[in-house]
Design a protein around this motif. Structure first.
Motif, PDB file in Angstrom:
ATOM      1  N   THR A  27     -10.933   4.080   0.715  1.00 23.50           N
ATOM      2  CA  THR A  27     -11.506   5.232   1.410  1.00 23.50           C
ATOM      3  C   THR A  27     -10.541   6.411   1.457  1.00 23.50           C
ATOM      4  O   THR A  27     -10.966   7.534   1.712  1.00 23.50           O
ATOM      5  N   PHE A  28      -9.256   6.177   1.230  1.00 22.61           N
ATOM      6  CA  PHE A  28      -8.312   7.281   1.071  1.00 22.61           C
ATOM      7  C   PHE A  28      -8.535   7.898  -0.293  1.00 22.61           C
ATOM      8  O   PHE A  28      -8.683   7.190  -1.297  1.00 22.61           O
ATOM      9  N   GLU A  29      -8.545   9.232  -0.362  1.00 26.47           N
ATOM     10  CA  GLU A  29      -8.975   9.917  -1.581  1.00 26.47           C
ATOM     11  C   GLU A  29      -8.125   9.590  -2.805  1.00 26.47           C
ATOM     12  O   GLU A  29      -8.629   9.639  -3.940  1.00 26.47           O
ATOM     13  N   LEU A  30      -6.862   9.256  -2.614  1.00 30.92           N
ATOM     14  CA  LEU A  30      -5.984   8.989  -3.748  1.00 30.92           C
ATOM     15  C   LEU A  30      -5.432   7.570  -3.697  1.00 30.92           C
ATOM     16  O   LEU A  30      -4.305   7.314  -4.085  1.00 30.92           O
ATOM     17  N   SER A  31      -6.247   6.636  -3.234  1.00 33.16           N
ATOM     18  CA  SER A  31      -5.782   5.253  -3.100  1.00 33.16           C
ATOM     19  C   SER A  31      -5.397   4.653  -4.448  1.00 33.16           C
ATOM     20  O   SER A  31      -4.408   3.913  -4.551  1.00 33.16           O
ATOM     21  N   THR A  32      -6.159   4.965  -5.506  1.00 34.23           N
ATOM     22  CA  THR A  32      -5.854   4.388  -6.818  1.00 34.23           C
ATOM     23  C   THR A  32      -4.489   4.847  -7.317  1.00 34.23           C
ATOM     24  O   THR A  32      -3.776   4.092  -7.977  1.00 34.23           O
ATOM     25  N   ALA A  33      -4.100   6.074  -6.992  1.00 36.43           N
ATOM     26  CA  ALA A  33      -2.790   6.571  -7.417  1.00 36.43           C
ATOM     27  C   ALA A  33      -1.650   5.829  -6.727  1.00 36.43           C
ATOM     28  O   ALA A  33      -0.528   5.809  -7.239  1.00 36.43           O
ATOM     29  N   LEU A  34      -1.927   5.198  -5.579  1.00 39.88           N
ATOM     30  CA  LEU A  34      -0.874   4.541  -4.818  1.00 39.88           C
ATOM     31  C   LEU A  34      -0.844   3.037  -5.017  1.00 39.88           C
ATOM     32  O   LEU A  34       0.243   2.442  -5.080  1.00 39.88           O
ATOM     33  N   ILE A  35      -1.989   2.377  -5.103  1.00 37.67           N
ATOM     34  CA  ILE A  35      -1.995   0.911  -5.213  1.00 37.67           C
ATOM     35  C   ILE A  35      -2.761   0.419  -6.428  1.00 37.67           C
ATOM     36  O   ILE A  35      -2.943  -0.783  -6.594  1.00 37.67           O
ATOM     37  N   GLY A  36      -3.206   1.326  -7.310  1.00 34.65           N
ATOM     38  CA  GLY A  36      -3.992   0.891  -8.457  1.00 34.65           C
ATOM     39  C   GLY A  36      -5.385   0.462  -8.036  1.00 34.65           C
ATOM     40  O   GLY A  36      -5.816   0.650  -6.895  1.00 34.65           O
ATOM     41  N   ASP A  37      -6.081  -0.158  -8.974  1.00 33.07           N
ATOM     42  CA  ASP A  37      -7.447  -0.629  -8.715  1.00 33.07           C
ATOM     43  C   ASP A  37      -7.669  -1.941  -9.458  1.00 33.07           C
ATOM     44  O   ASP A  37      -8.469  -2.026 -10.383  1.00 33.07           O
ATOM     45  N   PRO A  38      -6.948  -2.995  -9.074  1.00 33.65           N
ATOM     46  CA  PRO A  38      -7.050  -4.265  -9.802  1.00 33.65           C
ATOM     47  C   PRO A  38      -8.421  -4.891  -9.648  1.00 33.65           C
ATOM     48  O   PRO A  38      -9.091  -4.712  -8.616  1.00 33.65           O
ATOM     49  N   PRO A  39      -8.890  -5.628 -10.642  1.00 35.06           N
ATOM     50  CA  PRO A  39     -10.243  -6.202 -10.603  1.00 35.06           C
ATOM     51  C   PRO A  39     -10.495  -7.109  -9.414  1.00 35.06           C
ATOM     52  O   PRO A  39     -11.611  -7.177  -8.903  1.00 35.06           O
ATOM     53  N   GLY A  40      -9.478  -7.829  -8.949  1.00 32.64           N
ATOM     54  CA  GLY A  40      -9.676  -8.764  -7.851  1.00 32.64           C
ATOM     55  C   GLY A  40      -9.502  -8.179  -6.474  1.00 32.64           C
ATOM     56  O   GLY A  40      -9.564  -8.905  -5.472  1.00 32.64           O
ATOM     57  N   GLY A  41      -9.292  -6.855  -6.380  1.00 29.77           N
ATOM     58  CA  GLY A  41      -9.057  -6.233  -5.084  1.00 29.77           C
ATOM     59  C   GLY A  41      -7.599  -6.303  -4.682  1.00 29.77           C
ATOM     60  O   GLY A  41      -6.745  -6.847  -5.395  1.00 29.77           O
ATOM     61  N   ALA A  42      -7.289  -5.756  -3.511  1.00 30.22           N
ATOM     62  CA  ALA A  42      -5.907  -5.655  -3.056  1.00 30.22           C
ATOM     63  C   ALA A  42      -5.359  -7.018  -2.650  1.00 30.22           C
ATOM     64  O   ALA A  42      -6.034  -7.800  -1.974  1.00 30.22           O
ATOM     65  N   ARG A  43      -4.122  -7.296  -3.052  1.00 31.33           N
ATOM     66  CA  ARG A  43      -3.436  -8.544  -2.687  1.00 31.33           C
ATOM     67  C   ARG A  43      -2.016  -8.222  -2.238  1.00 31.33           C
ATOM     68  O   ARG A  43      -1.348  -7.360  -2.820  1.00 31.33           O
ATOM     69  N   TRP A  44      -1.574  -8.955  -1.213  1.00 32.13           N
ATOM     70  CA  TRP A  44      -0.227  -8.782  -0.667  1.00 32.13           C
ATOM     71  C   TRP A  44       0.679  -9.886  -1.178  1.00 32.13           C
ATOM     72  O   TRP A  44       0.331 -11.067  -1.142  1.00 32.13           O
ATOM     73  N   THR A  45       1.853  -9.499  -1.648  1.00 33.28           N
ATOM     74  CA  THR A  45       2.899 -10.436  -2.050  1.00 33.28           C
ATOM     75  C   THR A  45       4.023 -10.392  -1.024  1.00 33.28           C
ATOM     76  O   THR A  45       4.564  -9.321  -0.743  1.00 33.28           O
ATOM     77  N   ARG A  46       4.351 -11.538  -0.452  1.00 29.73           N
ATOM     78  CA  ARG A  46       5.480 -11.607   0.470  1.00 29.73           C
ATOM     79  C   ARG A  46       6.725 -12.047  -0.298  1.00 29.73           C
ATOM     80  O   ARG A  46       6.696 -13.042  -1.015  1.00 29.73           O
ATOM     81  N   HIS A  47       7.804 -11.315  -0.099  1.00 35.59           N
ATOM     82  CA  HIS A  47       9.070 -11.679  -0.716  1.00 35.59           C
ATOM     83  C   HIS A  47       9.983 -12.440   0.247  1.00 35.59           C
ATOM     84  O   HIS A  47      10.708 -13.338  -0.164  1.00 35.59           O
ATOM     85  N   ARG A  48       9.949 -12.062   1.519  1.00 35.84           N
ATOM     86  CA  ARG A  48      10.854 -12.682   2.474  1.00 35.84           C
ATOM     87  C   ARG A  48      10.426 -12.322   3.889  1.00 35.84           C
ATOM     88  O   ARG A  48       9.587 -11.446   4.095  1.00 35.84           O
ATOM     89  N   ASP A  49      11.006 -13.042   4.844  1.00 36.60           N
ATOM     90  CA  ASP A  49      10.931 -12.628   6.239  1.00 36.60           C
ATOM     91  C   ASP A  49      12.349 -12.669   6.795  1.00 36.60           C
ATOM     92  O   ASP A  49      13.324 -12.656   6.028  1.00 36.60           O
TER      93      ASP A  49
END
Length: 435
Positions: free
Chosen positions: A234-256
């Motif tokens: 819904t943000f006008e330039l979301s694709t420029a920031l996170i792309g548009d992968p076929p499976g939708g947005a996914r979070w990768t955790r590296h550490r806590d």
């Protein structure tokens, strides 16, 4: 490591069609010089172990262990909303950083949604494109509880915000200044606009590196609301920031705060080169219609994050097939249910012989074509087009299952045309699938 580059710009093939920013060479040099000076510090601050080392003479306030909340009423509603559309991976419960010590060291309270986000998601990135800064960790071989302020000081010292001619904001700690909390691999900066005394009311400002007229956008909402607008497009330039992968947005955790899960599996395959860096087929490689595209392994990193978090052992999940390494890639599902989600993106610059043709790519999984987001390209005889045929898909591989085989096939219409492959790459990014 990939994680280091989150603070700085990086060019990647096949990324966004952003317009070139008309900054002067001097301003570009300022940013490049700043990045070179910052890189060593960022390696320690962002890629460090993140373990808390008690400070001599000060009480040690233990970080809290965060599991899936039983009562979401205690969590910021925007974070709960974000969790519904982009759940975190099924790794062990988060160990949260020591917020009391962090905020005491910073001299002010961080927003509730930022704290709840870090407590639920940890240190990581969205779609291998957009990272959220972790608030504390190792810097110059010592614990820093003020990484956000340390980074702000570095940006100010090199005049980064001033180098944008149309940006009406200074850097923090100027009144109403920008305090960065996120970044993309393209060098875009995501900041709080520190207006007023209540951090919960600070809006978000995005400063783009390659988009102009203007180079910035304001979002009148908090950090978690902004992330929700990104992952729901819904943000006008979301694709420029996170792309548009076929499976939708996914979070990768590296550490806590206590655990390091390393990097997820990633691999890059491309055209064939000799050991001294010369193209093996300088005039392209001719293939018949329907042939499997030969792929040369270029580089890769990461692996089974759950195993690495427990034992420190690196187990590769993406590798060439032992029987047909030139044309087949094996993707494994790892050991943590439900498994791995792989984003596979291929691009090939092509030409045809004798007759005009339309060239396209197919992704095969275990020998069968799979649905893919693709673009074909029309080519005149004897010419190699600057445009490329592309194919992109998400492939889910179940945990503890047999690896799947992935291949790339090139086709043309008419189907009797020979195809010359001039340049190609195939990029695989893996992420632990959320349950």
């Amino acid at each position: 490591m990939r994680r280091l580059r989150c603070l700085f710009s990086r060019s990647q093939p096949g990324r966004h069609n952003a317009r070139q920013c008309p900054d002067s060479r001097r301003n570009d040099d300022v940013r490049i010089h700043a990045r070179s000076r910052l890189e060593g510090a960022a390696r320690e601050a962002i890629c460090g172990s993140g373990r808390h080392v008690p400070t001599s003479g000060k009480p040690h306030i233990l970080a809290g262990r965060w599991s899936d909340p039983q009562k979401w009423s205690f969590v910021h509603p925007a974070v709960a909303q974000l969790n519904a559309v982009m759940p975190p991976p099924p790794l062990p419960p988060i160990v949260a950083p020591p917020w009391v010590e962090i905020e005491e060291a910073m001299g002010f309270r961080l927003s509730q949604d930022f704290r709840d986000f870090i407590n639920l998601y940890g240190d990581g990135e969205i779609n291998h494109e957009f990272c959220v800064f972790y608030p504390a960790g190792q810097r110059h071989f010592a614990l820093s509880l003020t990484l956000l302020l340390d980074h702000a000081e570095e940006l100010n010292s090199y005049g980064v915000f001033e180098s944008y001619g149309d940006l009406p904001f200074a850097g923090y700690p100027a009144p109403g200044g920008l305090l960065q909390w996120g970044s993309t691999y393209n060098g875009d900066m995501i900041c709080w606009l520190t207006e007023g005394d209540n951090p919960d009311d600070w809006p978000v400002v995005v400063v783009f590196r390659h988009i102009v007229d203007p180079s910035w956008r304001r979002f009148d909402g908090g950090m978690a609301e902004f992330l929700f607008s990104l992952v729901t497009s819904t943000f006008e330039l979301s694709t420029a920031l996170i792309g548009d992968p076929p499976g939708g947005a996914r979070w990768t955790r590296h550490r806590d705060w206590e655990h390091d899960y390393g990097d997820p599996p990633t691999a890059l395959y491309g055209s064939f080169y000799t050991e001294d860096g010369r193209p093996l087929f300088p005039h392209g490689r001719k293939l018949p219609c329907g042939a499997l595209v030969p792929l040369q392994y270029r580089e890769g990193s990461g692996g089974d994050q759950e195993l690495y978090g427990r034992t420190g052992e690196v187990r590769t999940l993406v590798e060439p097939d032992s029987e047909s390494p030139e044309t087949t890639i094996k993707l494994a599902g790892g050991g943590l249910a439900p498994g791995m989600a792989y984003r596979v993106l291929a691009s090939v610059a092509v030409g045809v012989d004798d007759v005009p043709g339309t060239v396209a790519l197919e992704l095969l999984c275990d020998g069968t074509p799979i649905p893919a987001r693709s673009t074909s390209v029309d080519v005149e005889p004897g010419q190699t087009t600057r445009a490329s045929a592309t194919a992109e898909a998400e492939i889910l591989v179940a945990a503890n299952s047999s690896p799947v085989s992935v291949q790339l096939r090139i086709v043309s219409s008419p189907n009797n045309a020979d195809i010359t492959v001039e340049d190609l790459y195939l990029h695989v990014n893996g992420t632990l699938a959320a349950g």
